[in-house]
Design a protein around this motif. Structure first.
Motif, PDB file in Angstrom:
ATOM      1  N   LEU A 166      -9.776 -41.215 -42.314  1.00  0.00           N
ATOM      2  CA  LEU A 166     -10.439 -42.479 -42.638  1.00  0.00           C
ATOM      3  C   LEU A 166     -11.502 -42.859 -41.604  1.00  0.00           C
ATOM      4  CD1 LEU A 166      -7.299 -44.464 -43.788  1.00  0.00           C
ATOM      5  CD2 LEU A 166      -9.094 -43.491 -45.217  1.00  0.00           C
ATOM      6  N   GLU A 222     -14.578 -40.004 -42.689  1.00  0.00           N
ATOM      7  CA  GLU A 222     -15.563 -40.844 -43.390  1.00  0.00           C
ATOM      8  C   GLU A 222     -16.966 -40.638 -42.832  1.00  0.00           C
ATOM      9  OE1 GLU A 222     -15.830 -45.008 -43.034  1.00  0.00           O
ATOM     10  OE2 GLU A 222     -16.204 -45.303 -45.165  1.00  0.00           O
ATOM     11  N   GLN A 278     -12.982 -50.291 -49.289  1.00  0.00           N
ATOM     12  CA  GLN A 278     -11.744 -50.749 -48.632  1.00  0.00           C
ATOM     13  C   GLN A 278     -10.513 -50.379 -49.473  1.00  0.00           C
ATOM     14  OE1 GLN A 278     -11.933 -54.802 -47.317  1.00  0.00           O
ATOM     15  NE2 GLN A 278      -9.732 -55.049 -47.440  1.00  0.00           N
ATOM     16  N   LYS A 312      -9.772 -46.718 -49.127  1.00  0.00           N
ATOM     17  CA  LYS A 312      -9.175 -46.398 -47.817  1.00  0.00           C
ATOM     18  C   LYS A 312      -7.705 -46.782 -47.788  1.00  0.00           C
ATOM     19  CE  LYS A 312     -13.317 -46.769 -45.028  1.00  0.00           C
ATOM     20  NZ  LYS A 312     -14.006 -47.505 -43.984  1.00  0.00           N
ATOM     21  N   GLY A 348     -10.148 -46.555 -38.739  1.00  0.00           N
ATOM     22  CA  GLY A 348     -11.585 -46.827 -38.745  1.00  0.00           C
ATOM     23  C   GLY A 348     -12.070 -47.328 -37.400  1.00  0.00           C
ATOM     24  N   ASP A 407     -15.823 -52.157 -42.183  1.00  0.00           N
ATOM     25  CA  ASP A 407     -14.887 -51.315 -41.427  1.00  0.00           C
ATOM     26  C   ASP A 407     -13.776 -52.177 -40.837  1.00  0.00           C
ATOM     27  OD1 ASP A 407     -16.776 -49.283 -41.851  1.00  0.00           O
ATOM     28  OD2 ASP A 407     -16.199 -48.304 -39.985  1.00  0.00           O
ATOM     29  N   ALA A 441     -11.332 -53.159 -43.538  1.00  0.00           N
ATOM     30  CA  ALA A 441     -10.514 -52.023 -43.977  1.00  0.00           C
ATOM     31  C   ALA A 441      -9.389 -51.757 -42.971  1.00  0.00           C
ATOM     32  CB  ALA A 441     -11.384 -50.784 -44.154  1.00  0.00           C
TER      33      ALA A 441
END
Ligand code: KIV
Ligand code: ZN
Length: 512
Positions: A14, A18, A27, A30, A48, A56, A59
């Protein structure tokens, strides 16, 4: 017999995963992957880089709240604002970790950071101290350790441990190292650094020379007890070490490795499929462990051998990594409760309107396809999530006339902010004609840089899953996916999904 050490599996799909161009995830996507990683029983999920963007941050925060069985980690540069953002995003985690890093190689310190080694050392110590004030569990990475000077590396690591780092991660940031030397580097650091026994040594290898897994395993043989890796080897440039390969090497060669993981290996293939379908990065058929051919025997001699004794040509069992022996299927007569139960078994919890949407797509698909497999359900959920994430554009209607020897013609109805618009175009093939018609309506100016189709399951009625990667005029690239039993429809859906993503604000990743 000596009990084996525990090898910590730190998944960075993630975060570093990513960073693969075009692999940006929403989101919701993830969170779905994080739950799959929890079922896989990874020890640490790097969720993240919260300081990178509000998206980010949100998330990481939602993953930190939802995950119970794995530690959730957030990345932060060695800067006060990054570390505080990481701490905030992790506030509700049941087990949290802040991972802070600063580059230590001469080229990174001089050309990128424009800092002296003394300044870097000071910054590393301050970063670890601040992180320790916010979180019990702190990991420190000297970025580009694989090209750093050994004496300086030892000084920085010793100081980071003294400041409170409990995991020291040695990244081969540019994938430059070779297995034997990289293994020896880990052994040397552990021997030379006086307080090395107070930290777990970890490795984070990139695959630029195709050696990420070999380098990681060599490090494990020399005392590393955490490996940072990603599902399907996703990651920046050529990717990171593939989780499935590390885990299965350690398990299959238990005679060689003095450690074991707690991974539920039967979750490997489902997790690989989920990551592939969400990111749109197909898994090559001959990819170890998770490729479609990884357990297929073509030669008659091999088939004969396997039938007589499986171990003649197989060192692992397909079922042990999650290639299901007997797969549950749903069909036309399956009701909402059966669909919901199957989704729950896949770790997807839907209620109310979301369940209603997926169920009505399921019914529509079941009219065209006799058996609906888990992969089909995943694709339905992906499609629904993509529409929810951004629905400025929606494909309303598509008609394609294609005849041998003529130019195919496509008519498309596209809903743009609630207004229906139509265009008809011809093209070199039916997919080209459909894309031209969509572009005629939108005039997005984007460039198609990747187009791929994969059959989700077997059989001629299988859904085709299409991935489209578009590049905008300002150089941003995004992926879109679409699935349908008609691959022209799947292609148009994927194209519209990518265009929808191009409308979303870019999440700016500060330079790592
Ligand atoms: O490759 C790298 O050096 C990284 C660090 C942030 C650990 O991803
Ligand atoms: Zn990396």
């Amino acid at each position: 017999m000596q009990p084996k050490d525990h090898l910590i599996i730190f998944d960075t799909t993630l975060r570093d995963g990513e960073q693969s161009p075009g692999a940006a995830m929403t989101q919701e996507e993830k969170l779905r992957i994080a739950k799959a990683l929890e079922r896989l029983r990874v020890d640490v999920i790097e969720a993240g880089f919260p300081a990178a963007s509000p998206g980010d941050f949100a998330a990481v925060q939602s993953i930190a709240e939802a995950i119970q069985e794995s530690r959730v980690c957030a990345l932060a540069r060695a800067r006060e604002e990054d570390i505080r953002r990481a701490g905030e995003a992790l506030a509700k985690a049941s087990a949290a970790r802040i991972h802070t890093f600063i580059a230590t190689s001469p080229i990174h310190m001089q050309a990128k950071l424009r800092m002296t080694p003394e300044q870097v050392l000071e910054r590393a110590v301050a970063a670890v101290r601040l992180a320790r004030n916010l979180c019990e569990d702190v990991e420190f990475s000297p970025e580009d350790a694989g090209r750093s000077e050994e004496d300086f590396l030892c000084r920085v690591i010793e100081a980071a441990i003294a400041a409170g780092a409990r995991t020291i991660n040695i990244p081969d940031t540019v994938g430059y190292n070779l297995p034997d030397r990289f293994g020896r580097l880990i052994a040397t650091l552990r021997e030379r650094i006086p307080n090395s026994d107070q930290a777990i040594f970890s490795v984070h290898c990139h695959n630029d020379l195709g050696l990420a897994v070999a380098n990681s395993l060599s490090a494990v043989l020399h005392g590393a007890r955490q490996v940072e890796c990603t599902i399907n080897g996703l990651g920046e440039r050529a990717g990171n070490a593939a989780l499935e390969e590390i885990v299965m090497a350690v398990r299959t060669r238990a005679d060689v490795f003095p450690c074991e993981t707690r991974i539920d290996t039967r979750q490997i293939v489902p997790t690989s499929k989920l990551v592939s379908s969400i990111t749109g990065f197909p898994v090559q058929p001959n990819k170890a462990i998770v490729g479609a051919n990884a357990f297929a025997h073509e030669s008659g001699i091999h088939q004969d051998g396997v039938l007589k004794h499986r171990e003649t040509y197989e060192i692992m069992r397909a079922e042990d990594v999650g290639w299901a022996a007997n797969r549950m299927t749903l069909g036309k007569l399956s009701g909402r409760a059966a669909v919901r139960a199957r989704l729950e078994a896949l770790g997807i919890h839907l209620d109310g309107e979301a369940l209603h949407q997926v169920f009505s797509r399921f019914k529509d698909l079941a009219d065209r396809k006799s058996e609906i497999f888990d992969e089909d359900l995943q694709a339905l959920v992906n499609e629904d999530a993509q529409e929810v994430a951004s629905d400025r554009l929606r494909l309303g209607y598509l008609k394609v006339c294609s005849e041998m020897g003529t130019h195919p013609e496509a008519t498309v109805e596209l809903w743009v902010d609630g207004v229906a618009r139509t265009a008809t175009k011809t093209g070199g093939g039916p997919v080209d004609a459909a894309f031209q018609a969509i572009e005629d309506i939108l005039q997005s100016g984007s460039r198609l840089i990747l187009y791929s189709v994969n059959a989700i399951t077997t059989g001629t009625d299988a859904q085709g899953e299409v991935t489209v990667r578009l590049q905008s005029a300002d150089g941003r690239s995004v992926n879109g996916q679409g699935a349908d039993t008609d691959i022209v429809v799947a292609s148009a859906k994927a194209y519209v999904s990518a265009l929808n993503r191009l409308q979303m604000p870019a999440s700016e990743h500060p330079q790592l």
